[in-house]
Design an enzyme around this catalytic site. Structure first.
Site, short mmCIF file in Angstrom:
data_model
loop_
_atom_site.label_atom_id
_atom_site.label_comp_id
_atom_site.label_asym_id
_atom_site.label_seq_id
_atom_site.Cartn_x
_atom_site.Cartn_y
_atom_site.Cartn_z
N TYR A 81 23.19 -15.13 -6.16
CA TYR A 81 24.61 -14.93 -5.53
C TYR A 81 25.46 -13.66 -5.80
CZ TYR A 81 29.06 -16.70 -3.67
OH TYR A 81 30.31 -16.85 -3.23
N LYS B 49 26.20 -10.82 -2.97
CA LYS B 49 27.70 -10.55 -2.85
C LYS B 49 27.96 -8.92 -3.12
CE LYS B 49 28.90 -14.35 -1.19
NZ LYS B 49 29.31 -14.48 0.32
N ASP C 142 21.95 -20.73 13.82
CA ASP C 142 21.61 -20.56 12.37
C ASP C 142 21.65 -18.88 12.03
OD1 ASP C 142 20.12 -20.34 10.08
OD2 ASP C 142 18.81 -21.91 10.87
#
Length: 271
Positions: free
Chosen positions: A160, A164, A67
């Protein structure tokens, strides 16, 4: 083109599907040893079998669950790679989630932290674990997966988008630090690729619109991504080809760069 990766050890995070799996299959076919990583053991083992079907005869393929939100688990993964292969030569960090989406003002701190923990900090932890192994060899390739969203953000995906963008900056920063030691570090930014993440988006859209998934894809292309110059959804293998080149000996003068595998989706010439 011979990528000259025979005998190299490649660690692929997020390797049980999509871009990570496609990259693992391509590198294995070129003779690299593959350490496939993801969270779910059963799905990862199934993916490893697919990679073995494509592997060059002397390539080893192992599946190791870890993980990436847990630093101890990432360090344990690195220790296993060191023990079994003498360290990593290549790291492709493909693990990621879309995360929380919607109205920015309705997103909680937890929504943002969860996306950051996986999409940005997962890459940080992986790089921190494997860079020392590459330093010891004096050779390495790291490819971090960003997105068109980093350069052309969409309003309902703010966590997101931010992560990114951070990935591109992280790759540039690390390249400035470690390239003189033989570690070349780059980014690849896909757009609207057929992966489980975008499949889920299309399933949700199909349910919302009361259509088939295929019709949802066509609607999405026409109404949400009309700027994609090639006019279609991309394939994971098309992104994998770019990643594999950056992992190769052929990419010996490329570092700190972001490569858009986006079908022309980003409209700016200079993003």
């Amino acid at each position: 083109m011979d990528l000259a990766v025979k005998g190299r050890t490649a660690v692929i995070t997020g390797g049980d599907s999509g871009i990570g799996l496609a990259t693992a299959m391509l590198l294995a076919s070129e003779g690299a040893h593959i350490v496939l990583n993801d969270k779910t053991k059963e799905e990862l083992e199934t993916a490893a079998e697919k990679v073995r079907e494509h592997a060059w005869e002397n390539s080893r393929v192992v599946a190791v669950t870890a993980d990436l939100t847990q630093n101890g688990a990432v360090q344990k993964l690195a220790a296993q790679v060191q023990e079994q292969f003498g360290g990593a030569d290549i790291l492709v960090n493909s693990a990621g989630i879309r995360g929380a989406a919607g109205d920015f003002l309705k997103l909680s701190d937890e929504d943002l932290y969860n996306t950051i923990d996986i999409d940005l900090m997962g890459a940080v932890r992986a790089c921190r674990a494997f860079i020392p192994q590459m330093q010891a060899k004096g050779w390495g390739r790291i490819v971090l997966i960003s997105s068109e969203n980093a350069l052309q953000p969409y309003e309902d995906e703010s966590p997101y988008n931010a992560c990114k963008a951070g990935i591109i900056n992280l790759a540039k920063c690390l390249s400035r630090t470690y390239s003189k030691e033989g570690l070349l570090i780059n980014c690849v930014s896909p757009a609207y690729i057929a992966t489980p993440m975008t499949d889920e988006m299309m399933q949700e859209l199909a349910e919302k619109r009361g259509t088939s998934e295929a019709e949802a894809v066509e609607w999405f292309l026409k109404n949400k991504r009309p700027q994609i110059a090639v006019g279609r959804r991309g394939e994971a293998s098309e992104v994998a080809s770019v990643i594999a080149f950056l992992c190769s000996e052929q990419a010996s003068y490329i570092t700190g760069s972001n490569f858009r595998a986006d079908g022309g989706s980003v409209e700016s010439a200079f993003g």
